[in-house]
Design a protein around this motif. Structure first.
Motif, PDB file in Angstrom:
ATOM      1  N   UNK A   1      11.930  21.321  -3.820  1.00  0.00           N
ATOM      2  CA  UNK A   1      10.743  20.942  -4.558  1.00  0.00           C
ATOM      3  C   UNK A   1       9.640  20.491  -3.605  1.00  0.00           C
ATOM      4  N   UNK A   2      10.046  19.792  -2.551  1.00  0.00           N
ATOM      5  CA  UNK A   2       9.065  19.295  -1.604  1.00  0.00           C
ATOM      6  C   UNK A   2       8.375  20.444  -0.869  1.00  0.00           C
ATOM      7  N   UNK A   3       9.133  21.434  -0.462  1.00  0.00           N
ATOM      8  CA  UNK A   3       8.523  22.567   0.234  1.00  0.00           C
ATOM      9  C   UNK A   3       7.621  23.367  -0.706  1.00  0.00           C
ATOM     10  N   UNK A   4       7.990  23.418  -1.991  1.00  0.00           N
ATOM     11  CA  UNK A   4       7.139  24.099  -2.965  1.00  0.00           C
ATOM     12  C   UNK A   4       5.805  23.387  -3.119  1.00  0.00           C
ATOM     13  N   UNK A   5       5.832  22.055  -3.178  1.00  0.00           N
ATOM     14  CA  UNK A   5       4.589  21.290  -3.288  1.00  0.00           C
ATOM     15  C   UNK A   5       3.721  21.474  -2.043  1.00  0.00           C
ATOM     16  N   UNK A   6       4.345  21.443  -0.878  1.00  0.00           N
ATOM     17  CA  UNK A   6       3.586  21.639   0.359  1.00  0.00           C
ATOM     18  C   UNK A   6       2.954  23.025   0.407  1.00  0.00           C
ATOM     19  N   UNK A   7       3.750  24.040   0.097  1.00  0.00           N
ATOM     20  CA  UNK A   7       3.242  25.409   0.160  1.00  0.00           C
ATOM     21  C   UNK A   7       2.143  25.646  -0.870  1.00  0.00           C
ATOM     22  N   UNK A  59       0.916  14.427  -3.643  1.00  0.00           N
ATOM     23  CA  UNK A  59       2.157  14.266  -4.395  1.00  0.00           C
ATOM     24  C   UNK A  59       3.375  14.518  -3.511  1.00  0.00           C
ATOM     25  N   UNK A  60       3.283  15.495  -2.624  1.00  0.00           N
ATOM     26  CA  UNK A  60       4.417  15.757  -1.736  1.00  0.00           C
ATOM     27  C   UNK A  60       4.598  14.640  -0.712  1.00  0.00           C
ATOM     28  N   UNK A  61       3.513  13.978  -0.341  1.00  0.00           N
ATOM     29  CA  UNK A  61       3.618  12.871   0.625  1.00  0.00           C
ATOM     30  C   UNK A  61       4.157  11.596  -0.002  1.00  0.00           C
ATOM     31  N   UNK A  62       3.904  11.408  -1.286  1.00  0.00           N
ATOM     32  CA  UNK A  62       4.302  10.161  -1.937  1.00  0.00           C
ATOM     33  C   UNK A  62       5.570  10.301  -2.768  1.00  0.00           C
ATOM     34  N   UNK A  63       6.289  11.390  -2.615  1.00  0.00           N
ATOM     35  CA  UNK A  63       7.537  11.583  -3.345  1.00  0.00           C
ATOM     36  C   UNK A  63       8.554  10.549  -2.888  1.00  0.00           C
ATOM     37  N   UNK A  64       9.210   9.852  -3.818  1.00  0.00           N
ATOM     38  CA  UNK A  64      10.216   8.853  -3.424  1.00  0.00           C
ATOM     39  C   UNK A  64      11.353   9.497  -2.632  1.00  0.00           C
ATOM     40  N   UNK A  69       8.753  10.633   6.418  1.00  0.00           N
ATOM     41  CA  UNK A  69       7.585  11.445   6.744  1.00  0.00           C
ATOM     42  C   UNK A  69       6.289  10.664   6.715  1.00  0.00           C
ATOM     43  N   UNK A  70       6.344   9.420   6.292  1.00  0.00           N
ATOM     44  CA  UNK A  70       5.096   8.658   6.189  1.00  0.00           C
ATOM     45  C   UNK A  70       4.654   8.204   7.572  1.00  0.00           C
ATOM     46  N   UNK A  71       3.433   7.747   7.655  1.00  0.00           N
ATOM     47  CA  UNK A  71       2.883   7.296   8.933  1.00  0.00           C
ATOM     48  C   UNK A  71       3.236   5.851   9.249  1.00  0.00           C
ATOM     49  N   UNK A  72       3.846   5.168   8.300  1.00  0.00           N
ATOM     50  CA  UNK A  72       4.204   3.771   8.522  1.00  0.00           C
ATOM     51  C   UNK A  72       5.429   3.653   9.415  1.00  0.00           C
TER      52      UNK A  72
END
Length: 75
Positions: A1-7, A59-64, A69-72
């Protein structure tokens, strides 16, 4: 799902950027229409596609569960 959102986010963003660029170049060349569409409509479609792409990437960056992958920092 994450790769689908990114693409899909990247495709929508690049498509929107292309639509905006085409509308701007044609309008600066003195045209008002692209086929049967006004260039203002094409520009609005490009902006909408860019916004959709931004939302999908956000949405792909904030997926639980994707905290690695976050910058924190992990602290």
């Amino acid at each position: 799902m994450d790769t689908f959102l990114l693409l899909s986010g990247r495709v929508a963003g690049i498509g929107g950027l292309l639509l905006c660029s085409i509308a701007a170049v044609l309008r600066l060349a003195g045209n008002y229409y692209l086929g049967t569409f006004q260039l203002a409509t094409v520009l609005q479609g490009g902006m909408a596609a860019t916004v959709v792409g931004c939302f999908l990437l956000l949405l792909s960056l904030t997926t639980p569960g994707k905290a690695h992958r976050s910058l924190r920092s992990p602290e």
